[in-house]
Design a protein around this motif. Sequence first.
Motif, PDB file in Angstrom:
ATOM      1  N   ASN A  43       1.258  -1.151   0.294  1.00 57.19           N
ATOM      2  CA  ASN A  43      -0.048   0.014  -0.622  1.00 57.19           C
ATOM      3  C   ASN A  43       0.590   1.328   0.109  1.00 57.19           C
ATOM      4  OD1 ASN A  43      -1.603   2.134   0.097  1.00 57.19           O
ATOM      5  ND2 ASN A  43      -2.774   0.979   2.136  1.00 57.19           N
ATOM      6  N   MET A  44       0.813   1.898  -1.460  1.00 53.44           N
ATOM      7  CA  MET A  44       1.673   3.374  -1.218  1.00 53.44           C
ATOM      8  C   MET A  44       0.881   3.972  -0.673  1.00 53.44           C
ATOM      9  SD  MET A  44       4.198   1.733  -1.141  1.00 53.44           S
ATOM     10  CE  MET A  44       6.204   2.548  -1.796  1.00 53.44           C
ATOM     11  N   ALA A  45      -0.763   4.490  -0.664  1.00 55.09           N
ATOM     12  CA  ALA A  45      -1.410   5.898  -1.377  1.00 55.09           C
ATOM     13  C   ALA A  45      -0.797   6.458   0.174  1.00 55.09           C
ATOM     14  CB  ALA A  45      -3.009   4.854  -1.110  1.00 55.09           C
ATOM     15  N   ALA A  46      -1.109   7.430  -0.089  1.00 48.42           N
ATOM     16  CA  ALA A  46      -1.555   8.338   1.272  1.00 48.42           C
ATOM     17  C   ALA A  46      -2.042   8.821   2.127  1.00 48.42           C
ATOM     18  CB  ALA A  46      -1.577  10.062   0.772  1.00 48.42           C
ATOM     19  N   LEU A  47      -2.941   7.686   2.363  1.00 47.32           N
ATOM     20  CA  LEU A  47      -4.017   7.662   2.470  1.00 47.32           C
ATOM     21  C   LEU A  47      -3.903   6.039   3.587  1.00 47.32           C
ATOM     22  CD1 LEU A  47      -6.346   8.151   4.537  1.00 47.32           C
ATOM     23  CD2 LEU A  47      -7.588   8.034   2.900  1.00 47.32           C
ATOM     24  N   VAL A  48      -4.205   5.574   4.495  1.00 50.01           N
ATOM     25  CA  VAL A  48      -3.611   3.311   4.049  1.00 50.01           C
ATOM     26  C   VAL A  48      -4.300   3.033   5.344  1.00 50.01           C
ATOM     27  CG1 VAL A  48      -1.665   1.684   4.969  1.00 50.01           C
ATOM     28  CG2 VAL A  48      -1.407   4.477   3.755  1.00 50.01           C
TER      29      VAL A  48
END
Length: 167
Positions: A43-48
């Motif tokens: 998971n490289m998303a800003a919101l995890v």
Amino acid sequence: MKKIVIIGILGMVLSSCAISYKFNGASIDYATTHNISIADFPNMAALVYAPLSQDLSEGIRDLFARQTRLEILRKGGQLELEGEITGYDLANMSIAADSYAAETKLTITVRVRFTNNINPDESFEKTYTAYQTFDSNQLLTDVQDELCATMITEIAESIYNDTVAKW
């Protein structure tokens, strides 16, 4: 008597010719392709959302295990599937009469790299997106497990269709 013999022969001919349809859609040549490696999707998303990486990775593996006869590996397969979660985003959708958001949209975006080591022309890199909306009066924590499960299924099916089903 002639009609009975003709009907009997016709019945045997028709029953010996069968057409088989498989609705899993896989167009895999199992004589040459025996396995697929499906790496974990970090998971490289800003919101995890913590369980998303594992849930997505396992959801994809489960679909391939159910729908194909391919051996599922972690790495080094004849077919290789890898990528990362690049987005987990919330956005306000429709506005209610009191000027507050009536619905919120949750979106998951996944970048996927598919490598076909048997037929390299079929390899690709693609981004998949799925979203679900929910009533803004609800907390995300109350609905995100169900919403994510639905979106993971949608993304996994899209990946499956593009890699081995060729739809």
